[in-house]
Design a protein around this motif. Structure first.
Motif, PDB file in Angstrom:
ATOM      1  N   ASN A   4       3.566 -10.215  12.556  1.00  0.00           N
ATOM      2  CA  ASN A   4       2.108 -10.243  12.727  1.00  0.00           C
ATOM      3  C   ASN A   4       1.555  -8.837  12.928  1.00  0.00           C
ATOM      4  OD1 ASN A   4      -0.179 -11.951  12.666  1.00  0.00           O
ATOM      5  ND2 ASN A   4      -0.395 -11.842  14.888  1.00  0.00           N
ATOM      6  N   GLY A   5       2.005  -7.939  12.085  1.00  0.00           N
ATOM      7  CA  GLY A   5       1.549  -6.558  12.161  1.00  0.00           C
ATOM      8  C   GLY A   5       1.937  -5.786  10.916  1.00  0.00           C
ATOM      9  N   TRP A   6       1.455  -4.555  10.841  1.00  0.00           N
ATOM     10  CA  TRP A   6       1.768  -3.701   9.695  1.00  0.00           C
ATOM     11  C   TRP A   6       3.141  -3.064   9.884  1.00  0.00           C
ATOM     12  CZ3 TRP A   6      -0.967  -3.618   5.362  1.00  0.00           C
ATOM     13  CH2 TRP A   6      -2.287  -4.068   5.395  1.00  0.00           C
ATOM     14  N   TRP A  52       1.732  -5.798   5.268  1.00  0.00           N
ATOM     15  CA  TRP A  52       1.592  -6.666   6.431  1.00  0.00           C
ATOM     16  C   TRP A  52       2.838  -7.538   6.532  1.00  0.00           C
ATOM     17  CZ3 TRP A  52      -1.563  -6.960  10.499  1.00  0.00           C
ATOM     18  CH2 TRP A  52      -1.523  -8.115  11.277  1.00  0.00           C
ATOM     19  N   TRP A  91       2.544   1.728  12.879  1.00  0.00           N
ATOM     20  CA  TRP A  91       1.329   1.018  13.268  1.00  0.00           C
ATOM     21  C   TRP A  91       1.438   0.600  14.727  1.00  0.00           C
ATOM     22  CZ3 TRP A  91       0.856  -4.230  14.640  1.00  0.00           C
ATOM     23  CH2 TRP A  91      -0.469  -4.694  14.782  1.00  0.00           C
ATOM     24  N   TYR A 114      -4.246  -7.193  17.590  1.00  0.00           N
ATOM     25  CA  TYR A 114      -2.853  -7.245  17.154  1.00  0.00           C
ATOM     26  C   TYR A 114      -2.128  -6.023  17.708  1.00  0.00           C
ATOM     27  CZ  TYR A 114      -5.502  -9.998  13.773  1.00  0.00           C
ATOM     28  OH  TYR A 114      -6.380 -10.877  13.197  1.00  0.00           O
ATOM     29  N   PHE A 115      -0.867  -6.223  18.065  1.00  0.00           N
ATOM     30  CA  PHE A 115      -0.100  -5.135  18.660  1.00  0.00           C
ATOM     31  C   PHE A 115       1.307  -5.095  18.096  1.00  0.00           C
ATOM     32  CE2 PHE A 115      -3.121  -3.914  21.870  1.00  0.00           C
ATOM     33  CZ  PHE A 115      -3.857  -5.070  22.089  1.00  0.00           C
ATOM     34  N   ARG A 168     -10.101  -1.070   4.525  1.00  0.00           N
ATOM     35  CA  ARG A 168     -10.867  -0.828   3.312  1.00  0.00           C
ATOM     36  C   ARG A 168     -11.981  -1.834   3.069  1.00  0.00           C
ATOM     37  NH1 ARG A 168     -10.621  -2.303  -2.142  1.00  0.00           N
ATOM     38  NH2 ARG A 168      -9.115  -3.917  -1.559  1.00  0.00           N
ATOM     39  N   ALA A 216      -5.770  -2.322   3.291  1.00  0.00           N
ATOM     40  CA  ALA A 216      -5.352  -0.930   3.345  1.00  0.00           C
ATOM     41  C   ALA A 216      -6.279  -0.100   4.228  1.00  0.00           C
ATOM     42  CB  ALA A 216      -5.337  -0.354   1.934  1.00  0.00           C
ATOM     43  N   PHE A 217      -5.742   0.967   4.759  1.00  0.00           N
ATOM     44  CA  PHE A 217      -6.518   1.901   5.582  1.00  0.00           C
ATOM     45  C   PHE A 217      -7.059   3.000   4.675  1.00  0.00           C
ATOM     46  CE2 PHE A 217      -5.136  -0.517   8.936  1.00  0.00           C
ATOM     47  CZ  PHE A 217      -3.789  -0.436   9.213  1.00  0.00           C
ATOM     48  N   ASP A 218      -8.388   2.987   4.473  1.00  0.00           N
ATOM     49  CA  ASP A 218      -8.939   3.928   3.499  1.00  0.00           C
ATOM     50  C   ASP A 218      -9.543   5.187   4.120  1.00  0.00           C
ATOM     51  OD1 ASP A 218     -12.231   2.541   2.690  1.00  0.00           O
ATOM     52  OD2 ASP A 218     -11.129   2.625   4.591  1.00  0.00           O
ATOM     53  N   PHE A 255       5.673  -0.017   8.073  1.00  0.00           N
ATOM     54  CA  PHE A 255       5.724   1.121   7.169  1.00  0.00           C
ATOM     55  C   PHE A 255       7.162   1.412   6.776  1.00  0.00           C
ATOM     56  CE2 PHE A 255       1.523   3.088   7.081  1.00  0.00           C
ATOM     57  CZ  PHE A 255       0.893   2.531   8.179  1.00  0.00           C
ATOM     58  N   TYR A 301      -3.475   0.600  -3.291  1.00  0.00           N
ATOM     59  CA  TYR A 301      -3.624  -0.629  -2.525  1.00  0.00           C
ATOM     60  C   TYR A 301      -3.423  -1.814  -3.457  1.00  0.00           C
ATOM     61  CZ  TYR A 301      -8.387  -0.836  -4.454  1.00  0.00           C
ATOM     62  OH  TYR A 301      -9.472  -0.887  -5.295  1.00  0.00           O
ATOM     63  N   ASN A 302      -3.214  -2.985  -2.888  1.00  0.00           N
ATOM     64  CA  ASN A 302      -2.982  -4.190  -3.694  1.00  0.00           C
ATOM     65  C   ASN A 302      -1.926  -3.968  -4.781  1.00  0.00           C
ATOM     66  OD1 ASN A 302      -4.930  -5.383  -2.151  1.00  0.00           O
ATOM     67  ND2 ASN A 302      -6.435  -5.617  -3.784  1.00  0.00           N
ATOM     68  N   LYS A 334       0.848  -1.183   0.000  1.00  0.00           N
ATOM     69  CA  LYS A 334       0.000   0.000   0.000  1.00  0.00           C
ATOM     70  C   LYS A 334       0.885   1.235   0.000  1.00  0.00           C
ATOM     71  CE  LYS A 334      -2.745  -3.329   1.669  1.00  0.00           C
ATOM     72  NZ  LYS A 334      -2.385  -4.729   1.376  1.00  0.00           N
ATOM     73  N   GLY A 376      10.033   4.399   6.069  1.00  0.00           N
ATOM     74  CA  GLY A 376      10.348   5.612   6.801  1.00  0.00           C
ATOM     75  C   GLY A 376       9.809   6.878   6.153  1.00  0.00           C
ATOM     76  N   LEU A 393      -4.935   7.201   1.570  1.00  0.00           N
ATOM     77  CA  LEU A 393      -4.621   6.017   0.764  1.00  0.00           C
ATOM     78  C   LEU A 393      -4.482   6.392  -0.707  1.00  0.00           C
ATOM     79  CD1 LEU A 393      -4.274   2.933   0.561  1.00  0.00           C
ATOM     80  CD2 LEU A 393      -6.770   2.766   0.311  1.00  0.00           C
ATOM     81  N   GLY A 435       8.119   9.276  10.936  1.00  0.00           N
ATOM     82  CA  GLY A 435       7.227   8.569  10.038  1.00  0.00           C
ATOM     83  C   GLY A 435       6.077   7.877  10.761  1.00  0.00           C
ATOM     84  N   LEU A 436       5.298   7.141   9.996  1.00  0.00           N
ATOM     85  CA  LEU A 436       4.146   6.438  10.530  1.00  0.00           C
ATOM     86  C   LEU A 436       4.560   5.127  11.177  1.00  0.00           C
ATOM     87  CD1 LEU A 436       1.766   6.913   7.464  1.00  0.00           C
ATOM     88  CD2 LEU A 436       1.822   8.268   9.568  1.00  0.00           C
ATOM     89  N   TYR A 471       4.486   7.185   1.962  1.00  0.00           N
ATOM     90  CA  TYR A 471       4.845   6.019   2.767  1.00  0.00           C
ATOM     91  C   TYR A 471       4.360   4.733   2.101  1.00  0.00           C
ATOM     92  CZ  TYR A 471       5.579   9.355   6.593  1.00  0.00           C
ATOM     93  OH  TYR A 471       6.026  10.402   7.374  1.00  0.00           O
ATOM     94  N   TYR A 521       0.684   5.502   0.866  1.00  0.00           N
ATOM     95  CA  TYR A 521      -0.081   6.588   1.469  1.00  0.00           C
ATOM     96  C   TYR A 521       0.615   7.914   1.176  1.00  0.00           C
ATOM     97  CZ  TYR A 521      -2.322   2.799   3.992  1.00  0.00           C
ATOM     98  OH  TYR A 521      -3.005   1.643   4.308  1.00  0.00           O
ATOM     99  N   TRP A 543      -9.006   7.764   7.550  1.00  0.00           N
ATOM    100  CA  TRP A 543      -8.192   8.125   8.705  1.00  0.00           C
ATOM    101  C   TRP A 543      -8.872   9.271   9.460  1.00  0.00           C
ATOM    102  CZ3 TRP A 543      -2.763   6.513   9.332  1.00  0.00           C
ATOM    103  CH2 TRP A 543      -2.339   5.605   8.356  1.00  0.00           C
TER     104      TRP A 543
END
Lengths: 110, 122
Positions: free
Chosen positions: A97-99, A92, B47, B59-60, B100, B108-110, A101, A50-51, A35, A103, A47, B44-45, A88, A37, B112
């Motif tokens: 087990n998380g997203w 996944w 999660w 999830y963490f 999304r 994806a996060f559509d 990103f 995606y995909n 993805k 920098g 966004l 930056g971002l 950015y 952003y 925010w």
């Protein structure tokens, strides 16, 4: 240190084509979709892709994404002043087990 | 077109607690997984945490595991982030974000929110 690696900055003149890269590993980009952003100064992220290469409605077709192996890229053609923003990549990560990103890449339109 | 509105940010001392809220509108809240994403000043971002539509899966990020809890009240269309044992490095703008696709935990996060600032300092 971000899990996904992006070049910190990029620049171009109006009308040019610019490419932003994003490098990951087999546990994230290599096995999941990417993805992208866009974050304009002082605003929430938006966004863009995606995909790997799909654009949400309303995103101009000047923006395109691609992926190869564990790397991805975002291309912006016909660069406009309003494209000046931070970009950015994200994916996944199966191991974490998380997203994760990148920098971020600060795009300057000269 | 949905909207998200965060609240609950503020200043807190190290070791303290804070609960963030995110109220959703314009979409069927219970059908969508949600996440919290933060951004430290000038950075930056990152999660932080995610939760499935019905709240059964959470999830963490490793940096907050054991200190933060995510939950949701679908009847109130509200997402929460309970933050305990706060550290200086938790200082950031916290965004809530909607996934999304309906029924998918990883997408994806559509949408925010505008973000809420959390400052951890003595």
């Amino acid at each position: 240190q971000s899990v996904l690696t992006q070049t910190p900055s990029a620049s171009g003149t109006p009308g040019q084509r610019v490419t932003i890269s994003c490098s990951g590993s087999s546990s994230n980009i290599g096995s999941n979709t990417v993805k992208w952003y866009q974050q304009l100064s002082g605003t929430a992220p938006k966004l863009l892709i995606y995909n790997n290469n799909q654009r949400p409605s309303g995103v101009p077709d000047r923006f395109s994404g691609s992926k190869s192996g564990a790397s991805a890229s975002l291309a912006i053609s016909g660069l406009q002043s309003e494209d000046e923003a931070d970009y950015y990549c994200a994916a996944w990560d199966d191991s974490l087990n998380g997203w994760v990103f990148g920098g971020g890449t600060k795009l300057t339109v000269l | 077109e949905g909207q998200l509105l965060e609240s609950g940010g503020g200043s807190v001392q190290p070791g303290g607690s804070l609960r963030l809220s995110c109220v959703a509108s314009g979409f069927t809240f219970s059908s969508y997984a949600m996440s919290w994403v933060r951004q430290a000043p000038g950075k930056g971002l990152e999660w932080v945490s995610g939760i499935s539509g019905l709240g059964g899966s959470t999830y963490f990020a490793g940096s907050v595991k054991g200190r933060f809890t995510i939950s949701r009240d679908n009847s109130k269309k509200t997402l929460y982030l309970q933050m305990n044992s706060l550290r200086a490095e938790d200082t950031a703008v916290y965004y809530c974000a909607k996934v999304r696709r309906e029924g998918y935990n990883y997408d994806a996060f559509d949408i925010w929110g505008q973000g809420t600032m959390v400052t951890v300092s003595s």
